[in-house]
Design an enzyme around this catalytic site. Structure first.
Site, short mmCIF file in Angstrom:
data_model
loop_
_atom_site.label_atom_id
_atom_site.label_comp_id
_atom_site.label_asym_id
_atom_site.label_seq_id
_atom_site.Cartn_x
_atom_site.Cartn_y
_atom_site.Cartn_z
N GLY A 173 0.82 -1.21 0.00
CA GLY A 173 0.00 0.00 0.00
C GLY A 173 0.85 1.25 0.00
O GLY A 173 1.77 1.41 -0.80
N GLY A 174 0.52 2.15 0.93
CA GLY A 174 1.22 3.43 1.01
C GLY A 174 2.72 3.28 1.21
O GLY A 174 3.50 4.16 0.83
N GLY A 408 19.37 8.13 -34.68
CA GLY A 408 18.79 8.84 -33.53
C GLY A 408 19.50 8.46 -32.23
O GLY A 408 19.69 9.30 -31.34
N ALA A 409 19.92 7.21 -32.14
CA ALA A 409 20.58 6.77 -30.91
C ALA A 409 21.92 7.49 -30.76
O ALA A 409 22.36 7.76 -29.63
CB ALA A 409 20.77 5.26 -30.94
C1 HXC Z 1 -2.36 -2.47 11.28
C2 HXC Z 1 -1.06 -4.28 10.75
C3 HXC Z 1 -1.02 -3.88 9.40
C4 HXC Z 1 -1.70 -2.70 9.04
C5 HXC Z 1 0.13 -5.69 9.61
N1 HXC Z 1 -0.34 -5.40 10.82
N2 HXC Z 1 -0.27 -4.78 8.71
N3 HXC Z 1 -1.73 -3.58 11.66
N4 HXC Z 1 -2.36 -2.03 10.00
N5 HXC Z 1 -1.70 -2.26 7.79
C6 HXC Z 1 -0.12 -6.14 12.06
C7 HXC Z 1 -0.80 -7.50 12.08
O1 HXC Z 1 -2.13 -7.36 12.50
C8 HXC Z 1 0.04 -8.24 13.08
O2 HXC Z 1 -0.33 -7.84 14.36
C9 HXC Z 1 1.43 -7.69 12.82
O3 HXC Z 1 1.25 -6.45 12.17
C10 HXC Z 1 2.27 -8.57 11.94
O4 HXC Z 1 1.51 -8.88 10.78
P1 HXC Z 1 1.40 -10.36 10.19
O5 HXC Z 1 0.30 -10.34 9.22
O6 HXC Z 1 1.33 -11.32 11.33
O7 HXC Z 1 2.81 -10.51 9.48
P2 HXC Z 1 3.16 -11.24 8.11
O8 HXC Z 1 2.52 -12.60 8.08
O9 HXC Z 1 4.64 -11.17 7.99
O10 HXC Z 1 2.49 -10.37 6.96
C11 HXC Z 1 2.89 -9.06 6.76
C12 HXC Z 1 1.95 -8.34 5.73
C13 HXC Z 1 0.48 -8.51 6.21
C14 HXC Z 1 2.16 -8.98 4.34
C15 HXC Z 1 2.39 -6.88 5.66
O11 HXC Z 1 0.41 -8.16 7.57
C16 HXC Z 1 -0.47 -7.67 5.41
O12 HXC Z 1 -0.86 -8.06 4.30
N6 HXC Z 1 -0.87 -6.51 5.97
C17 HXC Z 1 -1.82 -5.63 5.32
C18 HXC Z 1 -1.20 -5.01 4.11
C19 HXC Z 1 -2.12 -4.02 3.42
O13 HXC Z 1 -3.08 -4.40 2.73
N7 HXC Z 1 -1.86 -2.75 3.61
C20 HXC Z 1 -2.55 -1.74 2.88
C21 HXC Z 1 -3.11 -0.80 3.85
S1 HXC Z 1 -3.93 0.46 2.90
P3 HXC Z 1 -0.23 -8.79 15.65
O14 HXC Z 1 -0.77 -7.96 16.75
O15 HXC Z 1 -1.00 -10.00 15.30
O16 HXC Z 1 1.24 -9.10 15.77
C22 HXC Z 1 -2.73 1.52 2.42
C23 HXC Z 1 -3.23 2.63 1.54
C24 HXC Z 1 -2.29 3.76 1.44
O17 HXC Z 1 -1.59 1.44 2.76
C25 HXC Z 1 -2.42 4.35 0.07
C26 HXC Z 1 -1.56 5.56 -0.10
C27 HXC Z 1 -1.37 5.86 -1.57
#
Ligand code: HXC
Length: 518
Positions: A173-174, A408-409
């Site tokens: 994401g961001g 051109g190159a």
């Molecule tokens: C809050 C988060 C989080 C998030 C992970 N965690 N991502 N908490 N917000 N975005 C937390 C989990 O709940 C977990 O908490 C801990 O971090 C570790 O995550 P895991 O999933 O256990 O780790 P892993 O298996 O290594 O996977 C990592 C990951 C996955 C691939 C990053 O967590 C994931 O897919 N997260 C979401 C990614 C996502 O979709 N982000 C987009 C957000 S929207 P606990 O307490 O259990 O340890 C965005 C838009 C911005 O970013 C746009 C701007 C242009």
């Protein structure tokens, strides 16, 4: 010390310990299982020993959604501050994956923005170590606002201070957009990922099965997309590579690049270059070898090593002074320019120009890669980026034509026709509108068709054309080539030219900004 002061200091130590504990021992152990360093260890490896000063260690988030008021860690999952790399001031942030997956809260963003502002005001590079699941989901749009503040600062700082990102975990994401605005992206093989959205969402939306490695691992982004400039075997290697890059780049756009002393003589004659270019123009050779023969102590830091390998870009020193090198690679696609090569070289040239790093080009290019695939994907627009970047650059530009420089190159690759300062050519150079065979097939089509022996006629006409145009002297005669040199003199002449251009002043007309064909 008074008893009260002692108690206050002990209280401070406890608070510090709480911050140093991050997400706790279990999460740290899990984090380190696959060889990753903690956010604090990364800072220690990156900076000169003892130089780190942390800012905002005790800031926490203010979110109360989903019970988050009970989930507070001092620092809120990011370490920010400043320190030194080889004595040079840098500002940085380092996300702590053990605290809510390093996710971006409003507080995290505020901390980052604070050091980004300091970096810009003080003219020092900003380094971001990213290890984050993206926007903190519990905070919702607040965290999106935080990202926007960072993006804005990335853009404002672009071309003023160098910005570098290390991707050291799964970034989604961001967490991936800010890096791609920065000048250089580093990734760690097998433990770091970058994607707009991960495999699970892709499966839901498009039913496509893809692994996270395939989707956005270090190999994918360093070879296929070009998003990543440097890959490393592990965290430590990644951080040491950043230190290496910092040796070549200045602190800001008004600063000079770091010059180092060298034992390599500026007058060194490189005999090996007299035998390196094959007599047969169809035979490839390794342009990396030309580069390493010429530069100080043969030391070349290649950027984008695995992406669009038909063009080579990277940093080296000439008589101690950093230079940016752009070169065609005859070993890959015969050194043709295609879409990826044009994008790669154009971005590199613009960084060098923004930060006062002279550009040395080594040219052996038969042209732009022809074909439907290239045309459909916009080689015209992408090729124009390279042309634009070379023409716009006002830093010293020195070009060495080793063999082919066609059409051109030729114009694009740092020719004098595009404001380069010095064009040198080897006696083996062929500076022409196109290769002899192609030219003869067009201008003598009828003559060849009507000839008794078309193959013999073609060969005769090709030889004539080669004699007339496949050399550097037509261009030297017109003043488009400054000097035809014995290859052995390449190092000496480049250094002479750099000295001659030391005080070069050149500017573009005042404007809000140009409109590079994006
Ligand atoms: C809050 C988060 C989080 C998030 C992970 N965690 N991502 N908490 N917000 N975005 C937390 C989990 O709940 C977990 O908490 C801990 O971090 C570790 O995550 P895991 O999933 O256990 O780790 P892993 O298996 O290594 O996977 C990592 C990951 C996955 C691939 C990053 O967590 C994931 O897919 N997260 C979401 C990614 C996502 O979709 N982000 C987009 C957000 S929207 P606990 O307490 O259990 O340890 C965005 C838009 C911005 O970013 C746009 C701007 C242009």
């Amino acid at each position: 010390m008074s008893e009260i002061m002692l108690q206050k200091i002990q209280d401070l130590e406890k608070r510090n310990d709480r911050a140093f504990a991050g997400g706790g021992a279990d999460k740290i152990a899990k984090h380190k299982q696959n060889g990753r360093l903690t956010a604090r260890e990364r800072v220690e490896v990156l900076l000169d020993p003892g130089s780190f000063v942390e800012t905002d260690r005790f800031m926490t988030h203010r979110c109360t959604n989903f019970g988050m008021e009970k989930n507070k860690v001092p620092g809120d999952g990011i370490i920010t501050g400043y320190g030194r790399i080889n004595g040079k001031l840098v500002y940085l942030s380092s996300q702590d994956f053990t605290v809510n997956g390093g996710s971006m809260s409003r507080t995290q963003a505020n901390k980052i923005c604070k050091v980004m502002d300091l970096a810009l005001k003080n003219g020092a590079p900003f380094i971001s170590i990213n290890d984050s699941g993206g926007a903190r989901i519990q905070e919702g749009i607040e965290s999106l606002g935080g990202y926007a503040d960072i993006f804005t600062r990335n853009v404002t700082s672009s071309g003023v201070i160098p910005q570098i990102t290390a991707i050291m975990g799964p970034c989604a994401g961001g967490a991936v957009y800010s890096p791609s605005i920065t000048d250089f992206v580093f990734m760690v093989e097998n433990t770091s990922y970058m994607f707009v959205t991960g495999p699970d969402v892709i499966k839901t939306v498009t039913h496509e099965d893809v692994t996270k490695e395939e989707l956005g691992g270090a190999v994918t982004h360093s070879q296929k997309s070009g998003v990543c400039h440097f890959t490393a075997n592990d965290d430590k290697h990644c951080l040491l590579l950043i230190r290496e890059l910092m040796n070549f780049i200045p602190s800001n756009n008004l600063d000079d690049s770091p010059t180092l002393g060298t034992k390599d003589s500026p007058d060194r004659i490189v005999e090996a270059l007299n035998t390196l270019i094959p007599d047969n123009p169809k035979k490839p050779y390794d342009m990396l070898q030309v580069i390493s023969e010429v530069v100080d102590e043969g030391y070349f830091l290649e950027v984008h090593k695995n992406f669009a390998q038909n063009v080579i870009v990277g940093y080296a020193r000439m008589n101690g002074r950093p230079v940016g090198i752009v070169a065609n690679q005859p070993q890959i696609l015969a050194g043709c320019l295609n879409i990826d090569a044009s994008r790669k070289a154009a971005r590199f040239i613009r960084f060098c120009d923004a930060f006062n790093i002279p550009i040395i080009s080594f040219v052996d290019v038969p042209g732009f890669l022809p074909g439907r695939d290239q045309e459909w994907n916009g080689i015209i627009t992408h090729g124009a980026k390279l042309l634009y970047a070379y023409a716009e650059a006002t830093v010293p530009k020195i070009t060495v034509i080793t063999r082919k420089a066609y059409g051109g190159a030729y114009i694009v690759m740092g020719s004098k026709l595009l404001r380069a300062d010095v064009n040198l050519a080897y006696p083996s150079a062929e500076i022409a509108v196109m290769g002899a065979e192609g030219a003869v097939n067009i201008i003598h089509r009828e003559k060849i068709a009507k000839a008794e022996n078309p193959a013999a006629e073609r060969a005769k006409l090709t030889a004539e054309y080669e004699q007339m145009f496949s050399n550097p002297y037509v261009s030297a005669d017109l003043g488009y080539t400054d000097e035809v040199i014995e290859p052995a003199l390449t190092r000496k002449r480049i250094i002479d030219s750099l000295e001659m251009l030391r005080n070069k002043r050149d500017t573009n007309p005042p404007k809000k900004h140009g409109n590079i064909p994006l």
